[in-house]
Design an enzyme around this catalytic site. Structure first.
Site, PDB file in Angstrom:
ATOM      1  CG  ASP A  85      -0.183   0.018   2.534  1.00 55.41           C
ATOM      2  OD1 ASP A  85       0.789  -0.739   2.673  1.00 55.41           O
ATOM      3  OD2 ASP A  85      -0.569   0.782   3.439  1.00 55.41           O
ATOM      4  CD  GLU A 113       4.234   0.355   6.807  1.00 57.43           C
ATOM      5  OE1 GLU A 113       5.113   0.602   7.651  1.00 57.43           O
ATOM      6  OE2 GLU A 113       3.781   1.215   6.021  1.00 57.43           O
ATOM      7  CD  GLU A 114       2.851   3.935   4.635  1.00 53.89           C
ATOM      8  OE1 GLU A 114       2.942   4.446   5.772  1.00 53.89           O
ATOM      9  OE2 GLU A 114       3.800   3.874   3.851  1.00 53.89           O
ATOM     10  CG  HIS A 155       4.080   9.235   4.812  1.00 52.51           C
ATOM     11  ND1 HIS A 155       3.943   8.847   6.130  1.00 52.51           N
ATOM     12  CD2 HIS A 155       4.426   8.109   4.152  1.00 52.51           C
ATOM     13  CE1 HIS A 155       4.207   7.560   6.249  1.00 52.51           C
ATOM     14  NE2 HIS A 155       4.505   7.092   5.051  1.00 52.51           N
TER      15      HIS A 155
END
Length: 490
Positions: free
Chosen positions: A82, A149-150, A462
């Protein structure tokens, strides 16, 4: 879209960048990775490799050893599928449908107004390139692609013991070439909700919208010590000072999008007595100048705006005032540095106020706490929780994820370090990271698993400025292949 060209030369290693380009055509937001899961499953099956998808959505593709290396220890290569989805406010982009548009900027690869997805698409690309090759020497390997995961590492959290069977694990989710990570922080999130009623503003009040954008932002773990401005804390500081001077009525406060990022922009709407509206604007200009001076190194592109807006119902004053005081008071940034000598340059404990959303008759706040000392993680979580409780919010906290403790007797770490020195003639940095890696969760279910993490250099992850340093991809690729070639026997 021309992706591979760089001064008329192919990006190297070509096999990795080809896989990365294909990955970036596949929408894969956190929690909505179904298209990527299908792609990986079909890819593995079409290459006649043992491929499985667990009930959580994690994918494993196994490849036998090359001839003569069947007796080597089995190595797990692991990345998450992801990506964080963020974009510039003026960019039209649908992360559920559109392919990431990439371009080369000098020695860097970046995206057009969106996150790049190199975190951790580049790790996935390296795994697929190894699986696709008939020329790379390696023992038995298991390529693992975790989902989600994020957002609290739920893919790794949902993985059951026995899904992976290897002896050693190389996590390809690090962001600084030349650094070998052997430890990571644990983390949790705090969710605070302020419930309120709307009411009419006092007669004769003037409505103002204030906003800030252009902050550097970044990862709330790996970048927390870099003195980057937090849009939520800045806007709250201004409103708090005005509340101390005059009767301010809050209409809305919105900032931040993700629990694991330092918020880069935000806006509020307030109502103030009409005869003090010029004072409010003067205070705003003075405050902006002071904050710019505070962050004159780390945040040089701040854009401030204040303008009048239409009249609208306000949040009841008692709740609004408690909310602003909570934002002023809540801990944000580094709380403590590590005491262990091997990790003394690493942040031990921190907190980041990550997002504020005003909707209907609620204000929802999210803050993220991290530490590689679990008792201090408890303390930090309780500190943040207590501030919001004192302000009258409803507070919940999730279970989070554990820290990954350094193994001082790691055979894999020794091999990875020796390989790096041999290839590049210099010592790598062996350190921990103040962010959540899935290695922490793996260490609970696979306590004997020998693990390290490394990867190419990424910057501004990000955020829409996310970029990957092209030369370091080749360095990490060469390093990874040399490590695989020299994995010891069982």
């Amino acid at each position: 879209m021309i992706f591979y060209r760089m001064e008329k030369k192919d990006l190297q290693p070509k096999c990795v960048f080809e896989q990365f380009a294909r990955i970036n055509e596949i929408p894969r937001p956190s929690k909505r990775e179904e298209k990527m899961i299908d792609y990986l499953r079909q890819w593995g099956e079409s290459h006649n490799l043992d491929t499985k998808v667990d009930e959580t959505g994690n994918v494993i593709i196994r490849k036998p050893a090359t001839k003569g290396m069947e007796n080597r220890k089995t190595v797990i290569l692991q990345s998450h599928m992801d990506m964080v989805c963020d974009k510039l406010v003026d960019v039209e982009f649908d992360f559920d449908k559109d392919a990431i548009q990439t371009y080369v900027d000098g020695e860097w690869l970046t995206a057009k107004g969106t996150t790049l997805g190199a975190d951790d698409g580049i790790g996935c690309a390296m795994e697929l390139a190894i699986l696709d090759s008939d020329e790379i020497e390696h023992g038995p390997i298991e390529c693992v692609f975790t989902r989600d995961e994020e957002t609290q590492l739920t893919g790794a959290s949902g993985m059951k013991a026995g899904f992976m069977t290897g002896d050693m694990l190389i996590n390809l989710d690090s962001e600084d070439e030349g650094q070998i990570f052997v430890s990571c922080a644990g983390g949790r999130s705090t969710f605070a909700t302020f419930n309120f009623k709307r009411e009419a503003a006092p007669e004769g009040y003037f409505f103002v919208e204030g906003s800030i954008k252009g902050l550097t932002g970044g990862h709330s773990g790996d970048d927390i010590e870099k003195k980057r401005a937090n849009a939520i804390k800045i806007l709250a500081r201004y409103i708090y000072k005005e509340v101390e001077k005059m009767d301010v009525r809050l209409v809305s406060f919105d900032s931040g999008k993700m629990h694991n990022a330092i918020p880069r922009d935000g806006r509020f709407v307030i109502a103030v007595p009409a005869d003090r509206k010029e004072e409010v604007r003067v205070d705003w200009n003075v405050f902006a100048s002071e904050v710019e001076e505070e962050y004159h190194v780390s945040d040089t592109q701040m854009v401030w705006n204040m303008q009048s807006t239409e009249a609208q119902p306000v949040i009841e004053k008692a709740v609004a005032d408690r909310f602003i005081r909570a934002l002023q008071a809540v801990d944000n940034g580094v709380f403590a540095m590590c005491q262990d000598k091997a990790l003394e340059t690493m942040v031990e404990t921190s907190s980041n106020i990550a997002s504020i959303i005003t909707e209907n008759e609620q204000i929802k706040c999210v803050a993220s706490q991290r530490s590689n000392v679990m008792s201090n993680l408890d303390n930090m979580c309780n500190t943040v929780k207590a501030v919001f409780e004192l302000a009258g919010a409803e507070v919940e906290q999730n279970d989070g994820y554990p820290a990954w403790k350094m193994n001082p007797n790691s055979q894999l770490t020794e091999l990875v370090v020796d390989s790096y020195k041999k290839l590049f003639g210099k010592e790598p940095i062996v350190r921990g990271i103040h962010a959540g890696l899935e290695c922490g969760l793996f260490s609970e279910r696979y306590p004997t698993l020998d693990m390290v993490s490394f990867g190419p250099t990424l910057r501004f992850v990000h955020t829409p400025e996310e970029r990957i340093h092209i030369p370091t991809v080749d360095m990490v690729w060469r390093h990874l292949l040399d490590v695989l070639k020299n994995i010891p026997n069982k």
